[in-house]
Enzyme design. Structure first.
Site, mmCIF file in Angstrom:
data_model
loop_
_atom_site.group_PDB
_atom_site.id
_atom_site.type_symbol
_atom_site.label_atom_id
_atom_site.label_comp_id
_atom_site.label_asym_id
_atom_site.label_seq_id
_atom_site.Cartn_x
_atom_site.Cartn_y
_atom_site.Cartn_z
ATOM 1 N N GLU A 1 -6.527 7.246 -0.734
ATOM 2 C CA GLU A 1 -6.324 5.854 0.064
ATOM 3 C C GLU A 1 -6.939 4.854 -0.913
ATOM 4 O O GLU A 1 -6.614 3.708 -0.679
ATOM 5 C CB GLU A 1 -6.974 6.038 1.349
ATOM 6 C CG GLU A 1 -6.123 7.042 2.318
ATOM 7 C CD GLU A 1 -4.608 6.676 2.524
ATOM 8 O OE1 GLU A 1 -4.309 5.586 2.662
ATOM 9 O OE2 GLU A 1 -3.682 7.555 2.686
ATOM 10 N N HIS B 1 0.779 -1.071 0.119
ATOM 11 C CA HIS B 1 -0.131 0.302 -0.157
ATOM 12 C C HIS B 1 1.032 1.166 0.027
ATOM 13 O O HIS B 1 0.785 2.019 -0.903
ATOM 14 C CB HIS B 1 -0.860 -0.012 1.309
ATOM 15 C CG HIS B 1 -1.561 1.231 1.465
ATOM 16 N ND1 HIS B 1 -2.989 1.570 1.242
ATOM 17 C CD2 HIS B 1 -1.337 2.399 1.977
ATOM 18 C CE1 HIS B 1 -3.368 2.717 1.599
ATOM 19 N NE2 HIS B 1 -2.174 3.014 2.061
ATOM 20 N N GLU B 2 1.803 1.271 0.693
ATOM 21 C CA GLU B 2 2.985 2.322 1.127
ATOM 22 C C GLU B 2 3.587 2.481 -0.364
ATOM 23 O O GLU B 2 3.892 3.713 -0.631
ATOM 24 C CB GLU B 2 3.611 2.355 1.990
ATOM 25 C CG GLU B 2 3.143 2.288 3.485
ATOM 26 C CD GLU B 2 2.025 3.272 3.461
ATOM 27 O OE1 GLU B 2 2.205 4.421 3.198
ATOM 28 O OE2 GLU B 2 1.093 3.171 4.425
ATOM 29 N N HIS C 1 1.632 4.507 -2.830
ATOM 30 C CA HIS C 1 1.345 5.896 -2.744
ATOM 31 C C HIS C 1 2.796 6.384 -3.406
ATOM 32 O O HIS C 1 2.778 7.509 -3.916
ATOM 33 C CB HIS C 1 1.695 6.190 -1.293
ATOM 34 C CG HIS C 1 0.300 6.223 -0.429
ATOM 35 N ND1 HIS C 1 -0.855 6.837 -1.064
ATOM 36 C CD2 HIS C 1 -0.289 5.789 0.528
ATOM 37 C CE1 HIS C 1 -1.683 6.955 -0.107
ATOM 38 N NE2 HIS C 1 -1.482 6.098 0.773
#
Length: 306
Positions: free
Chosen positions: A199, A130-131, A134
């Site tokens: 997100e 997930h990071e 980003h």
């Protein structure tokens, strides 16, 4: 859709800035406030990773001090087509993580010790993916732009009393007061909406990178539960860093309202469950298994991470 929404929100911030400048500052005040905001945020842009990591006391680790975590992150980065980011640990019992850096070549990911003590390897892989999403989406750059414009709006509203209005006349005092209060509030709401919209994209892409949407869904549930019971004092002292984290570290309620930095966790989990169905229940699971020796993450340091 979220990319379009983000663009619209950035356009709304720009339009709001123009309206506030027209109401309060005039041309000179608008340019001065924008210049101050740009200068401040330019410094934050070039130093955002250092500032965020320092605010949370993060320590860089490598394959000697945290071999399993570093190898996991580097493997996920390769799968995502990214250069390997720097990896940091934060000595904090609250389970959480964030990414920072102005571009993929200058990126870092950070995980708390609480995250590693609560989550399984597959769940940690989902969070790290997930990071990395980003980073791949350049969300830190988007948030820098939104912060620049929002900061300019707040500055202009605060300095509005120092500049003349249209035609050299000062606007009505009540109008100035309302603008000084409402404009920064509106800018903050739009900025938080931008954070929320990013997100969902990071969840989707992260689940695809790790090839395990349900592991990320499970991680989000555990992190939200931990955040609701374990305070993060560093985050409380530096609330501006809250949008960076995978779950808002300031509160475990995470409601989908105007003042939330993140979408509701249950909504994110539902989206991941739908993605899992699209990917197929028979999709192969990633090979991040828990090592048997020297603690849950096979690190030579004292305890799991200490």
């Amino acid at each position: 859709m979220n990319t379009v929404k983000t663009g619209m929100l950035l356009a709304a911030l720009t339009a709001l800035f123009g309206v506030v400048g027209y109401m309060l500052g005039g041309g000179t005040g608008m340019l001065l406030a924008l210049g101050l905001a740009v200068a401040t945020n330019a410094f934050a842009y070039w130093n955002s990773d250092r500032l965020a990591l320092s605010a949370h006391g993060a320590t860089e680790v490598d394959e000697r001090t945290a071999p399993d975590l570093v190898r996991m992150v580097h493997g996920l980065a390769a799968r995502a087509g990214l250069p390997p980011p720097r990896v940091y640990l934060i000595d904090n019992p609250q389970p959480n993580a964030f990414a920072t850096g102005r571009n993929p070549e200058n990126a870092a990911v950070a995980a708390t010790t609480g995250l590693l003590s609560v989550l399984s390897p597959d769940e940690v892989a989902g969070v790290m993916a997930h990071e990395l999403a980003h980073i791949k989406n350049r969300d830190t750059l988007i948030m820098t732009v939104s912060a620049t414009v929002a900061g300019a709006i707040a500055s202009l509203a605060q300095f509005g009393f120092l500049f003349g209005g249209r035609g050299g006349e000062r606007p009505n005092a009540i109008v100035m007061l309302l603008t000084a209060i409402i404009a920064p509030l509106a800018a903050m709401i739009i900025q938080m909406a931008i954070s929320r919209s990013r997100e969902y994209d990071a969840d989707r892409m992260g689940a695809e990178i790790a090839n395990n949407p349900m592991a990320l869904a499970s991680a989000l549930a555990k992190i939200a539960g931990g955040v609701s019971h374990i305070p993060n004092e560093d985050a409380e002292r530096h609330p501006a860093t809250a949008p960076l984290f995978i779950i808002n570290p300031l509160s475990g309620r995470g409601m989908d309202n105007l003042f939330s930095t993140h979408p509701a966790t249950e909504n994110r989990i539902a989206a991941l469950q739908a993605l899992a169905q699209q990917m197929g229940a028979a999709a192969p699971a990633p090979s991040f298994t828990r090592p048997p020796a020297n603690g849950p993450w096979n690190t030579p340091r004292r305890g799991p991470w200490g």
